[in-house]
Design an enzyme around this catalytic site. Structure first.
Site, PDB file in Angstrom:
ATOM      1  N   ASP A  31      14.236  41.098 -48.621  1.00 18.38           N
ATOM      2  CA  ASP A  31      13.169  41.706 -47.703  1.00 18.38           C
ATOM      3  C   ASP A  31      13.444  42.065 -46.805  1.00 18.38           C
ATOM      4  OD1 ASP A  31       9.969  41.638 -48.406  1.00 18.38           O
ATOM      5  OD2 ASP A  31       9.699  40.690 -46.925  1.00 18.38           O
ATOM      6  N   GLU A  53      15.103  48.344 -39.473  1.00 18.24           N
ATOM      7  CA  GLU A  53      13.132  48.574 -39.840  1.00 18.24           C
ATOM      8  C   GLU A  53      12.300  49.455 -39.017  1.00 18.24           C
ATOM      9  OE1 GLU A  53      11.105  45.118 -41.630  1.00 18.24           O
ATOM     10  OE2 GLU A  53      12.869  44.050 -42.305  1.00 18.24           O
ATOM     11  N   HIS A  71       9.901  44.445 -46.902  1.00 21.37           N
ATOM     12  CA  HIS A  71       9.747  43.056 -45.990  1.00 21.37           C
ATOM     13  C   HIS A  71       8.184  42.915 -46.984  1.00 21.37           C
ATOM     14  CE1 HIS A  71       9.945  42.143 -41.275  1.00 21.37           C
ATOM     15  NE2 HIS A  71       8.866  41.145 -42.044  1.00 21.37           N
ATOM     16  N   GLY A 118       7.304  39.857 -47.237  1.00 24.06           N
ATOM     17  CA  GLY A 118       7.079  37.952 -47.452  1.00 24.06           C
ATOM     18  C   GLY A 118       5.833  37.979 -47.192  1.00 24.06           C
TER      19      GLY A 118
END
Length: 535
Positions: free
Chosen positions: A264, A269, A287, A289
Site C-alpha cells: 500500500d 509516492e 496508500h 491504509g
C-alpha cells in the site's frame, strides 16, 4: 462602553477535511478557510499562509522551512493522521510552531487494510477478478493458500501491529512478533510469541510490517533479509515505503522465493511507476491504509478539537515537538525539556537490543520542577529512533503499552558540581546505557557524563560518539581520517575513567559522516564502537 474587539484567529485547511471538523473551528469562534487545492500548489500556499495562525493538513501538504519563513503568524500545525513526515518538524520547532498529530484515530482502519491485503494475496482475488471480468473462466489457475494454521510474522507490534496480531489470531493463525520494545509480559497479554528478527524471517508464512521509517528500519527487509525468509513467504507492507528493498523483492519474486507481495506504500509516492508494478503476484493500492469514512472523520474531528483548544486556550495535546506545560512554568522548564529529550535520544540511538525500561534521576533544583514533562521528554527521545509518532505527550503511554518500566527518582540535595543534573539510563536486554546532563546559566543543555565517564559537551545537530581504550595514537588517527574525508570537526570532547582504561570521544561535525568513514574509524586500533548520533 465596550473594549476593543479582538481579531479572531484564523485557520487554513489546505487538504480535504471533514465538514464536521471545519464546523468545530467556526463554532469555537475561529475563522476557518477550507482551501484543499492549496495542498498541491506550494506557490499558492506560500502566498496565502502568512495570514493564518493555524494550519490543518493531511498528507498532501508539504511543510518546509521555506514555507514556514512565509508564515510569521503561524503558531500551530495540526496533522490529521499519525505521520508527520510531510512536516519539517525541526524547522517548525525552531520557529516556535507546535506540530500536533492524531496518533490513534486511524489505527483500526490501517490494521484492517493490512488484513484485507493479506487475504487478497492468499486467494489471488484481484487477479481472479480481472480474469473473470475479462470473460475467462480460469477456475484452476488461481490456487491460493489457506491462512488457518499458517504463521503470521508481525514486524512492529505497537498500536496498529497489535490490532493486526489480534485479527490474525482470530483467523486461527500462529502469530509471532519482532519488536525491540515488546516485553515478554506484553507479548503474553496480546497473545503473540516474541521472537528476534532472524527467527521471524525463518518461520513466517506471511510477514506484515508495522514500523515507522527510521535509520534503523530502512530496508529492514533487505536483499540479505529476504534471502533468510521461508521459501514461499508472502509480504504485506501497509506501513511506510522504504521498509523493503523493492528491487531486491522483485528479484525474489522473479526467482519464486517470495510467493507474493501486497503493498500500500512505496519508496517514492505518488508511485506512478515502480519496480514491483506488473508482476503477476503483486497487489498494489495507492496508500489507502487510513482511507475509510470512519478514520477520516475521527482524525479530522480530533485535530480540529486539538487546534481549537490550543489557539483559544494555549492547551497542547499530542504535540510531536512540545510537552504539556503550563504557561507559567514554560520559560524555566523549556531548556530542561530539551536536555531530557536529547539525553534520551542519544541513548536510544546507541541502543540496538530490545529495551526493557528507562530510568530518570533528577538531582538538585530540577528535582523540584515538572518532572512528569521531563520524564516524558526523556522517554520520547529514547523511543523516537524506533517508533513513529512518539511525542512528549504520548511517550509514557506508548511505553506502558509495550510493558516498558519507566522509573524516576529525585534528590533535591547536592552531591554534584552542578546545581541541577538529569541522569538517564536505558535498560536494554544486553546492557544498560547511561548519560547525564545539565543546563548552563545561558540556557544551553550540556552532556556532562557518558557511561559514568565525565566530559562536558554541548549538543550539535550531528555528532560522532566513539568508545575506545585509552591508548596513545587515537586522536591523531581520528583527525587524519576526518581530514582525509573532508569532514570538519566543530568540537571535540574526551573523557576517560582512568589512565589506560575506557575512554570516550564525543565530537560535533559539520559534514555528513559516510558509512565508509565510520567503518574506518571503527578500524582504528583499540576503538570498540563508533556511532553517528543526530539531534
Amino acid at each position: 462602553m465596550t473594549g476593543p474587539k479582538t481579531t479572531p484567529k484564523r485557520v487554513l485547511i489546505s487538504d480535504a477535511l471533514s465538514p464536521a471538523a471545519v464546523a468545530i473551528f467556526r463554532e469555537r469562534g475561529l475563522v476557518a478557510d477550507l482551501r484543499p487545492e492549496l495542498g498541491k500548489d506550494k506557490e499558492a500556499l506560500a502566498a496565502a499562509i502568512g495570514a493564518y495562525d493555524g494550519l490543518a493538513i493531511r498528507s498532501t501538504t508539504k511543510i518546509t522551512a521555506a514555507l514556514l519563513d512565509r508564515a510569521p503568524r503561524l503558531t500551530v500545525i495540526g496533522r490529521a493522521g499519525i505521520g508527520v513526515d510531510n512536516v519539517d518538524v525541526p524547522a517548525a520547532t525552531a520557529r516556535g510552531v507546535i506540530v500536533m498529530n492524531t496518533p490513534h484515530g486511524n489505527a483500526v482502519t490501517t490494521a484492517e487494510h493490512a488484513i484485507a491485503m493479506m487475504l487478497a494475496l492468499a486467494r489471488e482475488i484481484p487477479q481472479a477478478d480481472a480474469s473473470t471480468q475479462a470473460g475467462r473462466w480460469e477456475k484452476n489457475r488461481f490456487l491460493g493458500i489457506e491462512l488457518t494454521a499458517k504463521t503470521l510474522g508481525v514486524i512492529g507490534c505497537g498500536n496498529i501491529g497489535a490490532i493486526v496480531a489480534d485479527r490474525g489470531i482470530g483467523l486461527r493463525m500462529r502469530v509471532i512478533a519482532y519488536d525491540p520494545f515488546l516485553t515478554p509480559e506484553r507479548a503474553v497479554e496480546i497473545g503473540v510469541e516474541k521472537v528476534d528478527l532472524d527467527e521471524l524471517l525463518r518461520r513466517a508464512d506471511v510477514i506484515t510490517l508495522h514500523v515507522p521509517l527510521t535509520d534503523k528500519t530502512r530496508n529492514i527487509l533487505s536483499a540479505e533479509a529476504l534471502a533468510r525468509t521461508k521459501p514461499g513467504v508472502r509480504i504485506v507492507n501497509c506501513a511506510r515505503g522504504g521498509l523493503v528493498d523493492e528491487a531486491a523483492l522483485r528479484a525474489a519474486l522473479d526467482a519464486g522465493h517470495v510467493a507474493g507481495a501486497a503493498f500500500d506504500v512505496f519508496s517514492v509516492e505518488p508511485a506512478t511507476e515502480n519496480v514491483l508494478f506488473g508482476h503477476p503476484n503483486v497487489i498494489c493500492t495507492p496508500h489507502l491504509g487510513a482511507s475509510t469514512r470512519e478514520a477520516q472523520e475521527n482524525v479530522a474531528l480530533q485535530v480540529a478539537e486539538q487546534m481549537a483548544d490550543n489557539l483559544l486556550h494555549g492547551a497542547i495535546r499530542n504535540a510531536v515537538n512540545f510537552p504539556s506545560i503550563s504557561a507559567e512554568e514554560a520559560p524555566r522548564l523549556r531548556p530542561y525539556v530539551a536536555l531530557a529529550e536529547r539525553l534520551g535520544s542519544f541513548l536510544g540511538q546507541l541502543t540496538e537490543a530490545p529495551i526493557r525500561g528507562i530510568r530518570i534521576a533528577f538531582e538538585g533544583e530540577v528535582a523540584g520542577m515538572n518532572i512528569r514533562a521531563l520524564t516524558a521528554a526523556a522517554v520520547a527521545g529514547a523511543l523516537r529512533p524506533f517508533l513513529e509518532g512518539v511525542n512528549m505527550v504520548s511517550a509514557t503511554e506508548v511505553a506502558r503499552q509495550r510493558g516498558l518500566v519507566v522509573e524516576t527518582t529525585t534528590r533535591t540535595g547536592g552531591g554534584s558540581n552542578y546545581g541541577s543534573v538529569l541522569h538517564v539510563t536505558v535498560e536494554a536486554e544486553d546492557m544498560p546505557r547511561d548519560a547525564a546532563g545539565t543546563v548552563f546559566q545561558d540556557g544551553t543543555p550540556r552532556i556532562v557524563e557518558i557511561r559514568s565517564i565525565a566530559l562536558e559537551a554541548a549538543f550539535a545537530p550531528q555528532m560522532l560518539y566513539v568508545r575506545n581504550a585509552d591508548r596513545p595514537g587515537f586522536i591523531g588517527q581520528f583527525g587524519t581520517l576526518m581530514g582525509e574525508a573532508g569532514v570538519n570537526v566543530a568540537t571535540f570532547h574526551l573523557g576517560r575513567d582512568r589512565p589506560g582504561g575506557d575512554a570516550i570521544c564525543f565530537a560535533a561535525v559539520d559534514e555528513p559522516v559516510s558509512p565508509d568513514l565510520l567503518r574506518r574509524i571503527e578500524a582504528i586500533p583499540h576503538v570498540k564502537r563508533a556511532r553517528v548520533v543526530r539531534f
